[in-house]
Design a protein around this motif. Sequence first.
Motif, PDB file in Angstrom:
ATOM      1  N   PHE B 560      39.195  40.359  85.575  1.00 15.26           N
ATOM      2  CA  PHE B 560      39.397  41.433  86.548  1.00 15.26           C
ATOM      3  C   PHE B 560      40.449  42.426  86.079  1.00 15.26           C
ATOM      4  O   PHE B 560      40.891  43.281  86.819  1.00 15.26           O
ATOM      5  CB  PHE B 560      39.752  40.847  87.919  1.00 15.26           C
ATOM      6  N   GLY B 568      45.387  35.334  96.037  1.00 16.31           N
ATOM      7  CA  GLY B 568      44.109  35.848  95.542  1.00 16.31           C
ATOM      8  C   GLY B 568      44.056  37.347  95.357  1.00 16.31           C
ATOM      9  O   GLY B 568      43.022  37.897  95.009  1.00 16.31           O
ATOM     10  N   VAL B 615      40.791  42.768  95.254  1.00 11.48           N
ATOM     11  CA  VAL B 615      39.954  42.944  94.067  1.00 11.48           C
ATOM     12  C   VAL B 615      39.047  44.158  94.216  1.00 11.48           C
ATOM     13  O   VAL B 615      38.843  44.918  93.258  1.00 11.48           O
ATOM     14  CB  VAL B 615      39.158  41.645  93.768  1.00 11.48           C
ATOM     15  N   ARG B 810      30.764  47.408  89.566  1.00 11.24           N
ATOM     16  CA  ARG B 810      30.079  46.656  90.607  1.00 11.24           C
ATOM     17  C   ARG B 810      30.651  45.251  90.809  1.00 11.24           C
ATOM     18  O   ARG B 810      30.596  44.707  91.903  1.00 11.24           O
ATOM     19  CB  ARG B 810      28.617  46.542  90.160  1.00 11.24           C
ATOM     20  N   HIS B 811      31.175  44.648  89.735  1.00 11.36           N
ATOM     21  CA  HIS B 811      31.628  43.261  89.849  1.00 11.36           C
ATOM     22  C   HIS B 811      32.971  43.114  90.554  1.00 11.36           C
ATOM     23  O   HIS B 811      33.414  42.013  90.814  1.00 11.36           O
ATOM     24  CB  HIS B 811      31.706  42.613  88.467  1.00 11.36           C
ATOM     25  N   HIS B 814      34.817  41.213  96.509  1.00 14.60           N
ATOM     26  CA  HIS B 814      35.012  39.804  96.833  1.00 14.60           C
ATOM     27  C   HIS B 814      33.687  39.145  97.190  1.00 14.60           C
ATOM     28  O   HIS B 814      33.379  38.059  96.713  1.00 14.60           O
ATOM     29  CB  HIS B 814      36.032  39.641  97.960  1.00 14.60           C
ATOM     30  N   PHE B 815      32.897  39.825  98.050  1.00 15.85           N
ATOM     31  CA  PHE B 815      31.618  39.243  98.490  1.00 15.85           C
ATOM     32  C   PHE B 815      30.449  39.958  97.836  1.00 15.85           C
ATOM     33  O   PHE B 815      30.313  41.171  97.969  1.00 15.85           O
ATOM     34  CB  PHE B 815      31.478  39.332 100.006  1.00 15.85           C
ATOM     35  N   VAL B 816      29.601  39.206  97.213  1.00 17.44           N
ATOM     36  CA  VAL B 816      28.446  39.813  96.546  1.00 17.44           C
ATOM     37  C   VAL B 816      27.502  40.415  97.588  1.00 17.44           C
ATOM     38  O   VAL B 816      26.855  41.435  97.334  1.00 17.44           O
ATOM     39  CB  VAL B 816      27.732  38.766  95.656  1.00 17.44           C
ATOM     40  N   ASN B 817      27.451  39.816  98.768  1.00 16.42           N
ATOM     41  CA  ASN B 817      26.509  40.318  99.774  1.00 16.42           C
ATOM     42  C   ASN B 817      27.194  41.177 100.836  1.00 16.42           C
ATOM     43  O   ASN B 817      26.574  41.558 101.823  1.00 16.42           O
ATOM     44  CB  ASN B 817      25.754  39.149 100.426  1.00 16.42           C
ATOM     45  N   ALA B 818      28.485  41.458 100.639  1.00 12.84           N
ATOM     46  CA  ALA B 818      29.182  42.358 101.565  1.00 12.84           C
ATOM     47  C   ALA B 818      30.289  43.052 100.795  1.00 12.84           C
ATOM     48  O   ALA B 818      31.481  42.805 101.007  1.00 12.84           O
ATOM     49  CB  ALA B 818      29.753  41.570 102.740  1.00 12.84           C
ATOM     50  N   GLU B 821      33.545  44.454 102.281  1.00  8.50           N
ATOM     51  CA  GLU B 821      34.443  43.596 103.042  1.00  8.50           C
ATOM     52  C   GLU B 821      35.507  42.954 102.161  1.00  8.50           C
ATOM     53  O   GLU B 821      35.223  42.526 101.044  1.00  8.50           O
ATOM     54  CB  GLU B 821      33.628  42.501 103.736  1.00  8.50           C
ATOM     55  N   ASP B 823      38.489  39.942 101.478  1.00  9.03           N
ATOM     56  CA  ASP B 823      38.653  38.518 101.766  1.00  9.03           C
ATOM     57  C   ASP B 823      39.534  38.356 103.005  1.00  9.03           C
ATOM     58  O   ASP B 823      40.718  38.701 102.971  1.00  9.03           O
ATOM     59  CB  ASP B 823      39.300  37.835 100.548  1.00  9.03           C
ATOM     60  N   PRO B 824      38.973  37.885 104.114  1.00  8.91           N
ATOM     61  CA  PRO B 824      39.757  37.818 105.362  1.00  8.91           C
ATOM     62  C   PRO B 824      40.867  36.773 105.311  1.00  8.91           C
ATOM     63  O   PRO B 824      41.757  36.787 106.162  1.00  8.91           O
ATOM     64  CB  PRO B 824      38.704  37.439 106.412  1.00  8.91           C
ATOM     65  N   THR B 825      40.852  35.897 104.303  1.00  2.95           N
ATOM     66  CA  THR B 825      41.901  34.870 104.274  1.00  2.95           C
ATOM     67  C   THR B 825      43.189  35.381 103.626  1.00  2.95           C
ATOM     68  O   THR B 825      44.208  34.719 103.673  1.00  2.95           O
ATOM     69  CB  THR B 825      41.437  33.619 103.491  1.00  2.95           C
TER      70      THR B 825
END
Lengths: 117, 843
Positions: B560, B568, B615, B810-811, B814-818, B821, B823-825
């Motif tokens: 990254f 994270g 990220v 593109r990479h 955090h979420f490949v399908n969102a 968004e 990371d909420p943590t």
Amino acid sequence: MELLLDIPEKITWHMACHVADVPEDGGVCALIEGRQIAIFNFSRRGKWYATDNQCPHRQQMALSRGLIGSQHDEPKVACPFHKKTFSLESGKCLTDEAYKIQTFPVRVKDNRVFIGI
Amino acid sequence: MSTTKTIQVVVVGNGMTGYKFCEKLVARSEEGSKIGITVFGEEPRVAYDRVHLSAYFDGKSAEDLELAPASWYQERGITLYLSDPVVAIDRTARQVRSHHGVVVNYDYLVLATGSGAFVPTIPGVDKEGVFVYRTIEDLDLIQAHARTARKGGVLGGGLLGLEAAKALLDLGLQQTHVIEFASRLMPRQIDEAGSDILKEQLQQLGLHMHLSKSTREITGEKKIDGLLFDDNQRLDLDMLVISAGIRPRDELAKAAGLATHPRGGIVVNESLQTSDPAIFAIGECALVHQMIYGLVAPGYEMAEVVAAQLTGKTKEFKPFDMSTKLKLIGVDVASFGDPFLSEPACRTIRYENKAKGIYKRMNLSTDGKYLLGGILVGDASQYNMLLQTYKNAILLPPNPEDLMLGSRGGEAEEAGAGVLSLPDDALICSCEGITKGMICEQVETHGQTSVEALKKSIKACTGCGGCTPMVKDLIHAVMKKQGIYVRNLICEHFDYTRQELLDLVKLNDLRTYNSVLDHFGKGDGCEVCKPLVASVLASAWNENVLANNLAPVQDSNDRFLANIQKGGTYSVVPRIPGGEITPEKLIVIGEVAQKYGLYTKITGGQRIDLFGAHVGDLPAIWETLIAAGFESGHAYGKALRTVKSCVGSTWCRFGVQDSVSFAIEIENRYKGIRSPHKLKSAVSGCIRECAEAQSKDFGIIATEKGWNLYVCGNGGSKPQHAQLLATDVDKEMCVRLIDRFLMFYIKTADPLTRTATWLNKMEGGMAYLKSVVVDDALGIAASLEADMQKLIDVYRCEWKEVVETPELRRHFSHFVNAPAEKDPTVGFDELRGQKKAKEWAVS
Ligand code: SRM
Ligand SMILES: Cc1cc2nc3c(=O)[nH]c(=O)nc-3n(C[C@H](O)[C@H](O)[C@H](O)COP(=O)(O)OP(=O)(O)OC[C@H]3O[C@@H](n4cnc5c(N)ncnc54)[C@H](O)[C@@H]3O)c2cc1C
Ligand code: SF4
Ligand code: FES
């Protein structure tokens, strides 16, 4: 591509992403019903794996960013934080018996990746 | 021997030699002869490692101790009956009958019935709580009984008795006593003086010693409660292990009318034939040369001798060396040759150090030329070398005591060189009959350069393991002779060192991880070799670390292009060459930090770190920074970090050269180049050294006449000053020397080795490094410079490429399908008006 046997009855399959979204021999994280799932495209073996994204060591959401590989024959992922490694098959931690992660079945159909939960 | 008919061989006893015999016979019959093998074992399990029996108490399981699993016999067509001892031999019909009534015909019968513990005829030996120490079942019984026992004793202070005593100690008994009939411990191996030292050491370990004690009776009702000695003294005990010697198992042979010895043992000749030529005896049941060999190595040699004969070779069993080293008591004890020879038959050298608990003795021939035997107590590190000197009748040096005392004050290196002076036929691993020549050949021509590899290829060190240190010395000595650095292999997937792999990558023009693995590795790789190969590829080609599908093999930071933080998130460190920055750029950094909510700090490397970036924000952050003229600072990479500078002659009243300009030039020259570890540099404008150049991998200090170049300094946990490589050189020469130095480091260092550690391990040290880099002793200076220039020519800012390449960009989510968004943590706390990472959650 890969159809796991012994899948219990109550599994629901969730479409996670497209095959092309996951780098070869790498991982991504998918958000499935509020849960973070790490998905690995182990293309050297032609296999897919899915596990918790959270590393149980320090609760870091990081396993999808870990390096995958093998120890003897066991496919594994190493957490990027402190390099604890986990079996992709059983979820067992190979470096510290105290830890374990959950694994999930993966199905690939029409270039789409489904996770069974 | 007929080759058409299958020869039937029956083996009685599935112990250590019985198994080894099967292994050797199978190996030989694979060469052509047809042999059917049937094995009867009395014990319930397949043959196991009796020598390391005590490891059973250290957590080894019965399976761990197995010499081979049951499937091994099956796969080789060996019929194996366990828990079924042979009870009769019919020599005329050439048949054996087992306890369960199995009858098998034989052409040849091999008795490998071993021995049992010798139990003296003392009244009370049959009481509860009295044990012997021979089988896994014995150990199970001892372990179970020890749970309720407080005081334990061992009858017998020999090799096996002391081992059993150590086991009782480890089982946690409150008291462990050793009772020996003779006036000294290990009477067969060591002398009085050695025994005294040993006794003292063992007492310190917590063992209670009773020498010259003859036991009259084992007392107690049903259960043992103590010992009564001939001198009428008593010792209270809850359990006793009898280890008073061994008794060859010759009862079956005797019943079959074979010659046996009155004191036990099946009599055999040098071919190991009993009085019936179709019947052989091997191992601890056989009496050869008028003696029982109670060790595993001669047993294995006997197995070899019989296996050879049954496959049509001639081979005899020669008198075998009985030198021994005690394995595990916590005090080294060893004896070799004839330890008890005394003047005038020999000349003796003794060394005793009571304070350290060391006793050593060497018996030399009367002319002082040869070693005849000796004893080592307290420190047996010279055992293997002394043993070889004795066995091979090597001429002693003028000061033979050096052999036993080690070269005092000198380097340990000499021991390694010493092994090469042994003759090629020196037996190194006596269990497997492996000579020095065989080991050297494996190392030299087959590249088997680890003990593990030799275990596989020629079974070296697989028996008692006593030869392992010497085998290691040999491996290293041979490699050193060949001019090879001792190889640090990468991991289970690559049997290469980093240097070798770098050469192979370049030679074969490999550009991807998978091609390197396919060509030179095995398996699927791991977290050790993946980043290493990625770094090698980067050092070789300096292509974008995310190109060529390399992203998934990069360690998280390189993948990254940012350092992963607690929680994270990632840090962003733009390059600020030489620490010089314009107000405009400072403002951009401030704006970016504000917009993305980043914590900012001036680093120890004269630049600014922005912490806490999600990220998904990284590409946008860098897009802004790059637009303002920043580049990646490679804070995440094993690459050049910073070149610190002091302000130098442009402002400083003492400055003699423009250190900032040179620092900027240097930083821009080497930025982005990947190396075995990170690289740091600094340039100071005068001797006052405000840039701390002497703590850097390469540091430059201005002089009146030019520049002094220092190399191989290090901060970190083991700080080390850099050393002077060149004096008063001009800028151009200085840069050329750095080119050579860095490239030589990149090519030869082990992974994750800073320049200081690399130099510390380098043979010849700084003088050698200087000869290569400055004097060009290897004639490679020009090619090092050229290789460096190639890397410099292809440099591009990797963040710029990512920002401009949608496929790479593109990479970063955090979420490949969102992708939008976060990371909420991820969470932060507040500190002095900025944020900090939330504490670890500890499970
Ligand atoms: C940010 C910084 C501390 C600061 O706030 O000032 C820092 C931060 C880290 N240092 Fe450092 N070091 C920083 C200057 C130093 C210095 C001082 C210097 O360079 O002048 C040293 C001693 C000099 C030296 O390296 O010889 C230093 C010796 C280390 C070491 C020990 C290296 C060694 O050879 O023993 C490590 C551990 C390692 O690399 O294995 C380390 C590792 C790290 C890591 C990368 C730890 C990690 O893996 O996460 C930290 C990364 C923080 C981050 O996420 O960005 N850092 N670190 C400094 C960044 C300088 C820069 O601008 O790039
Ligand atoms: C605790 C301990 C530590 C030792 N440490 C060392 C050491 O450090 N170094 C060293 O060199 N040696 C050591 N030894 C000695 C070594 O273990 C023996 O030399 C070796 O095991 C002898 O092998 P063997 O095959 O002759 O006998 P065994 O290994 O005893 O095997 C004989 C087998 O034959 C079976 N048997 C007997 N009669 C019959 C029958 N009629 N039918 C079928 N089966 C039968 C027995 O049950 C047994 O399983 C140690 C021994 C012990 C007990
Ligand atoms: S080293 Fe110190 S004195 Fe010398 S130029 Fe730099 S700041 Fe000035
Ligand atoms: S958080 Fe995963 S190893 Fe520590």
